[in-house]
Design a protein around this motif. Structure first.
Motif: not given
Length: 82
Positions: A6-35
């Motif tokens: 996890i890399e933190y860039f900026l703080p969030a404050f009460a009342g702000e609307v935050i969009e959370i995006r997630t996706w699967v970057e890759n799927v390998r034999r037994v592993r998968s990277l989700r961002k």
């Protein structure tokens, strides 16, 4: 879960609307990277970026096993809808 990063860039404050995006970057034999990305809606600034390295495990043995094709196909469909 094998590892989280996890890399933190900026703080969030009460009342702000935050969009959370997630996706699967890759799927390998037994592993998968989700961002992840947390973006403040008011100014489109990225607050946080992260990723999780997942390992597919056999629940009976606890050993890593190949990601089934049916699971790979579900993630492939999800990636098309980013």
């Amino acid at each position: 879960v094998r590892e989280h990063r996890i890399e933190y860039f900026l703080p969030a404050f009460a009342g702000e609307v935050i969009e959370i995006r997630t996706w699967v970057e890759n799927v390998r034999r037994v592993r998968s990277l989700r961002k992840y990305e947390f973006v403040r809606k008011s100014d489109s600034k990225t607050l946080v970026k992260g990723e999780t390295d997942w390992v597919f495990v056999d629940v009976k043995t606890g050993s890593p096993r190949a990601v089934p094709e049916s699971v790979v196909n579900i993630f492939a469909l999800s990636k098309d809808h980013q």
